[in-house]
Enzyme design. Structure first.
Site, PDB file in Angstrom:
ATOM      1  N   ASP A 112       4.799 -26.809  64.030  1.00 45.57           N
ATOM      2  CA  ASP A 112       4.333 -26.117  65.238  1.00 45.57           C
ATOM      3  C   ASP A 112       3.995 -24.665  64.868  1.00 45.57           C
ATOM      4  OD1 ASP A 112       5.791 -25.675  68.561  1.00 45.57           O
ATOM      5  OD2 ASP A 112       4.125 -24.665  67.573  1.00 45.57           O
ATOM      6  N   ASP A 169      -9.041 -30.254  61.770  1.00 42.04           N
ATOM      7  CA  ASP A 169     -10.225 -30.941  61.242  1.00 42.04           C
ATOM      8  C   ASP A 169     -10.689 -30.324  59.919  1.00 42.04           C
ATOM      9  OD1 ASP A 169     -11.163 -29.164  63.887  1.00 42.04           O
ATOM     10  OD2 ASP A 169     -12.174 -28.660  62.028  1.00 42.04           O
ATOM     11  N   GLN A 228      -0.691 -36.651  70.023  1.00 50.27           N
ATOM     12  CA  GLN A 228      -1.820 -36.701  70.972  1.00 50.27           C
ATOM     13  C   GLN A 228      -2.670 -37.949  70.706  1.00 50.27           C
ATOM     14  OE1 GLN A 228      -3.277 -32.672  70.128  1.00 50.27           O
ATOM     15  NE2 GLN A 228      -2.878 -33.090  67.979  1.00 50.27           N
ATOM     16  N   ASP A 234      -7.007 -21.462  65.970  1.00 45.80           N
ATOM     17  CA  ASP A 234      -7.995 -22.528  66.200  1.00 45.80           C
ATOM     18  C   ASP A 234      -7.296 -23.704  66.878  1.00 45.80           C
ATOM     19  OD1 ASP A 234      -9.956 -24.695  63.982  1.00 45.80           O
ATOM     20  OD2 ASP A 234     -10.072 -24.299  66.141  1.00 45.80           O
ATOM     21  N   SER A 235      -6.873 -23.462  68.120  1.00 44.45           N
ATOM     22  CA  SER A 235      -5.993 -24.423  68.798  1.00 44.45           C
ATOM     23  C   SER A 235      -6.761 -25.301  69.784  1.00 44.45           C
ATOM     24  CB  SER A 235      -4.921 -23.651  69.583  1.00 44.45           C
ATOM     25  OG  SER A 235      -5.535 -23.017  70.702  1.00 44.45           O
ATOM     26  N   THR A 236      -6.077 -26.304  70.269  1.00 49.37           N
ATOM     27  CA  THR A 236      -6.565 -27.042  71.416  1.00 49.37           C
ATOM     28  C   THR A 236      -6.429 -26.138  72.638  1.00 49.37           C
ATOM     29  OG1 THR A 236      -4.334 -27.975  71.452  1.00 49.37           O
ATOM     30  CG2 THR A 236      -6.074 -29.393  70.587  1.00 49.37           C
ATOM     31  N   ASP A 237      -6.730 -26.673  73.813  1.00 49.03           N
ATOM     32  CA  ASP A 237      -6.607 -25.879  75.044  1.00 49.03           C
ATOM     33  C   ASP A 237      -5.142 -25.779  75.469  1.00 49.03           C
ATOM     34  OD1 ASP A 237      -9.558 -27.307  75.225  1.00 49.03           O
ATOM     35  OD2 ASP A 237      -9.500 -25.249  75.979  1.00 49.03           O
TER      36      ASP A 237
HETATM   37  N1  SAM Z   1     -12.404 -26.380  68.135  1.00 46.82           N
HETATM   38  C1  SAM Z   1     -11.346 -26.949  68.951  1.00 46.82           C
HETATM   39  C2  SAM Z   1     -11.314 -26.301  70.297  1.00 46.82           C
HETATM   40  O1  SAM Z   1     -11.997 -25.308  70.484  1.00 46.82           O
HETATM   41  O2  SAM Z   1     -10.613 -26.835  71.181  1.00 46.82           O
HETATM   42  C3  SAM Z   1     -10.036 -26.889  68.215  1.00 46.82           C
HETATM   43  C4  SAM Z   1     -10.067 -27.763  67.023  1.00 46.82           C
HETATM   44  S1  SAM Z   1      -8.627 -28.139  66.144  1.00 46.82           S
HETATM   45  C5  SAM Z   1      -8.831 -29.855  66.054  1.00 46.82           C
HETATM   46  C6  SAM Z   1      -7.271 -27.894  67.261  1.00 46.82           C
HETATM   47  C7  SAM Z   1      -5.991 -28.237  66.538  1.00 46.82           C
HETATM   48  O3  SAM Z   1      -4.860 -27.551  67.104  1.00 46.82           O
HETATM   49  C8  SAM Z   1      -5.608 -29.737  66.571  1.00 46.82           C
HETATM   50  O4  SAM Z   1      -5.673 -30.256  65.268  1.00 46.82           O
HETATM   51  C9  SAM Z   1      -4.171 -29.747  67.125  1.00 46.82           C
HETATM   52  O5  SAM Z   1      -3.363 -30.750  66.547  1.00 46.82           O
HETATM   53  C10 SAM Z   1      -3.714 -28.344  66.771  1.00 46.82           C
HETATM   54  N2  SAM Z   1      -2.554 -27.868  67.532  1.00 46.82           N
HETATM   55  C11 SAM Z   1      -2.314 -27.997  68.849  1.00 46.82           C
HETATM   56  N3  SAM Z   1      -1.131 -27.419  69.167  1.00 46.82           N
HETATM   57  C12 SAM Z   1      -0.616 -26.896  68.011  1.00 46.82           C
HETATM   58  C13 SAM Z   1       0.560 -26.171  67.690  1.00 46.82           C
HETATM   59  N4  SAM Z   1       1.468 -25.874  68.641  1.00 46.82           N
HETATM   60  N5  SAM Z   1       0.746 -25.780  66.402  1.00 46.82           N
HETATM   61  C14 SAM Z   1      -0.179 -26.073  65.441  1.00 46.82           C
HETATM   62  N6  SAM Z   1      -1.324 -26.779  65.678  1.00 46.82           N
HETATM   63  C15 SAM Z   1      -1.533 -27.175  66.962  1.00 46.82           C
END
Ligand code: SAM
Length: 282
Positions: A138, A86, A31, A156-159
């Site tokens: 993943d 983070d 990303q 605690d994922s992205t959208d």
């Molecule tokens: N607080 C934020 C929010 O509410 O959107 C989320 C913060 S954290 C930075 C989200 C994390 O999810 C990112 O570091 C991203 O790389 C991770 N992520 C996304 N897809 C993922 C997956 N399939 N497996 C593991 N981590 C994932």
């Protein structure tokens, strides 16, 4: 001419944050990762232009995703965090000395390395805590294959787009349940229901099929704009959502750390859903 970082998460609603100084802006393996300074919010981390966390308001999100589940459970020793690159979620979970082991499964090593270097005010010492087991893969693959079992799982994922999309599917949630110990609970980052009702409705609808108790709770984080954010809640122990404020207060006092948003009263109040949110999860 001031520079502004524009978030393009919603179709008809956009958020702009003033960029006082760009500290980093590059593609990782998964990303586009950008970090900049804003006079009000401090350091701001965005992934694919979407605000992930800011120094100023991260405490609300991390406290309200970590403590309700752990304090309601009452005896959580093994915690799984999916995402959370983070380090803020791990930092909050590790405040509980009763937690013996935290597995954090993050897909993007760049986010972790970057956060260690540029966001020490958020991750603090989390990545050096001997109780933390960091797995770079993943999250969907991890829960499908692991032999590990957990008392609390925090998504605690992205959208639900890009690498995060798979973390909102029935297959993923089914495997999350597979990895929960008896009496375990899972909480999810489920967006702002005023603007993203579909993803909350989908998550809670799947939880209703998987768990005896499925709901959500709310907290307002300024940079997740558009109203309060929802956190999905799924467990086979309906009593967890009914734990009294007195019991939570006893457990919170025993945990022995300070918070700036979470209190047992705020915890109980967070589950009091306004009708428009009740309609979303009906
Ligand atoms: N607080 C934020 C929010 O509410 O959107 C989320 C913060 S954290 C930075 C989200 C994390 O999810 C990112 O570091 C991203 O790389 C991770 N992520 C996304 N897809 C993922 C997956 N399939 N497996 C593991 N981590 C994932």
């Amino acid at each position: 001419m001031s520079d502004w970082s524009e978030e393009i998460l919603h179709r008809d609603f956009r958020l702009k944050l003033k960029v006082d100084r760009v500290l980093f802006d590059s593609e990782t393996e998964h990303q586009r990762l950008k970090l900049f300074e804003n006079a009000t919010f401090g350091r701001v981390l965005t992934l694919d232009s979407i605000t992930q966390t800011t120094e100023a308001d991260e405490f609300i999100y991390h406290e309200m995703m970590a403590h309700p589940a752990i304090l309601a459970h009452g005896n959580a020793k093994r915690v799984l965090i999916i995402g959370g690159g983070d380090g803020g979620m791990a930092e909050e979970v590790l405040k509980h000395k009763s937690v013996e082991h935290v597995t954090m499964v993050e897909i993007d090593a760049g986010v972790v390395e970057f956060s260690k270097q540029y966001l020490p005010n958020i991750c603090k010492g989390a990545f050096d805590d001997p109780r933390l087991n960091l797995v770079i893969t993943d999250g969907a693959k991890f829960v499908a294959e692991t032999e590990g079992r957990f008392d609390v799982t925090i998504i605690d994922s992205t959208d639900p787009m890009g690498p995060g999309e798979v973390l909102f599917t029935e297959t993923f949630y089914g495997n999350v349940k597979r990895c929960l110990n008896e009496g375990g609970v899972v909480v999810t980052q489920n967006g702002v229901p005023f603007l993203q009702p579909g993803e909350l409705s989908q998550t809670v609808g799947i939880f209703r099929k998987l768990f005896r108790d499925a709901s959500c709770y709310l907290a307002t984080i300024p940079t997740y704009a558009g109203g309060p954010m929802a956190f999905g809640w799924g467990t086979d122990d309906p009593a967890l959502r009914q734990v009294s404020e007195e019991t939570l207060a006893t457990r919170f006092a025993a945990a022995g750390f300070e918070t700036r948003y979470y209190t047992p009263a705020v915890h109980k109040g967070a589950f009091a859903l306004p009708p428009y949110v009740q309609d979303v999860i009906r």
